[in-house]
Design a protein around this motif. Structure first.
Motif, mmCIF file in Angstrom:
data_model
loop_
_atom_site.group_PDB
_atom_site.id
_atom_site.type_symbol
_atom_site.label_atom_id
_atom_site.label_comp_id
_atom_site.label_asym_id
_atom_site.label_seq_id
_atom_site.Cartn_x
_atom_site.Cartn_y
_atom_site.Cartn_z
ATOM 1 N N ARG A 46 0.820 -1.211 0.000
ATOM 2 C CA ARG A 46 0.000 0.000 0.000
ATOM 3 C C ARG A 46 0.856 1.263 0.000
ATOM 4 N NH1 ARG A 46 -2.770 -0.874 4.715
ATOM 5 N NH2 ARG A 46 -3.072 -3.080 4.493
ATOM 6 N N ARG A 47 1.871 1.302 0.854
ATOM 7 C CA ARG A 47 2.646 2.545 0.964
ATOM 8 C C ARG A 47 3.639 2.720 -0.181
ATOM 9 N NH1 ARG A 47 4.871 -0.175 5.532
ATOM 10 N NH2 ARG A 47 7.014 -0.798 5.117
ATOM 11 N N ALA A 89 15.099 -3.262 3.602
ATOM 12 C CA ALA A 89 16.016 -2.627 2.644
ATOM 13 C C ALA A 89 15.300 -1.570 1.820
ATOM 14 C CB ALA A 89 16.636 -3.689 1.735
ATOM 15 N N GLN A 90 14.083 -1.865 1.403
ATOM 16 C CA GLN A 90 13.325 -0.883 0.614
ATOM 17 C C GLN A 90 12.966 0.335 1.448
ATOM 18 O OE1 GLN A 90 12.558 -1.045 -2.789
ATOM 19 N NE2 GLN A 90 14.087 -2.646 -2.596
ATOM 20 N N ASP A 91 12.593 0.114 2.693
ATOM 21 C CA ASP A 91 12.272 1.243 3.581
ATOM 22 C C ASP A 91 13.501 2.087 3.856
ATOM 23 O OD1 ASP A 91 9.615 0.567 3.682
ATOM 24 O OD2 ASP A 91 9.745 -0.484 5.598
ATOM 25 N N ALA A 92 14.657 1.452 3.995
ATOM 26 C CA ALA A 92 15.893 2.197 4.262
ATOM 27 C C ALA A 92 16.307 3.010 3.030
ATOM 28 C CB ALA A 92 16.996 1.229 4.642
ATOM 29 N N ALA A 93 16.023 2.497 1.834
ATOM 30 C CA ALA A 93 16.392 3.186 0.602
ATOM 31 C C ALA A 93 15.519 4.411 0.345
ATOM 32 C CB ALA A 93 16.322 2.231 -0.575
ATOM 33 N N GLN A 94 14.339 4.423 0.897
ATOM 34 C CA GLN A 94 13.418 5.542 0.645
ATOM 35 C C GLN A 94 13.591 6.640 1.617
ATOM 36 O OE1 GLN A 94 9.502 3.939 0.516
ATOM 37 N NE2 GLN A 94 9.841 2.958 -1.444
#
Length: 94
Positions: A46-47, A89-94
């Protein structure tokens, strides 16, 4: 029910339960882990506005992953860890 057994100089405690009680506990743990992973995947989708098939491919090389999770698939620990690592990893990249 707990029993104490004397083996040589050692005392061992054994816990007895019915097969149904043990199976229910195991099923509850699996279902809790699965619901947690499924919920985290849905929140991430969703996010991030990422399509479910893309998520599955990137996280685990399995485009059917999200659909299978929605239909009750129980990921093993290794797959669950890959999902958690990918989301982190995706959250850290954003």
């Amino acid at each position: 029910m707990i029993a104490t057994i004397v083996v040589g100089n050692f005392l061992d405690k054994l816990e007895f339960g019915t097969d149904h009680e043990l199976l229910t506990t195991r099923q509850q743990k699996i279902e809790a882990r699965q619901m947690h992973i499924g919920r985290e995947v849905e929140k991430f989708l969703r996010r991030s506005n990422m399509p479910p098939t893309r998520f599955g491919r990137l996280a685990c090389n399995d485009p059917r992953l999200v659909g299978d999770l929605r239909n009750g698939r129980e990921p093993r620990r290794r797959v669950a860890q890959r999902i958690v690592d990918f989301i982190a990893a995706q959250d850290a990249a954003q």
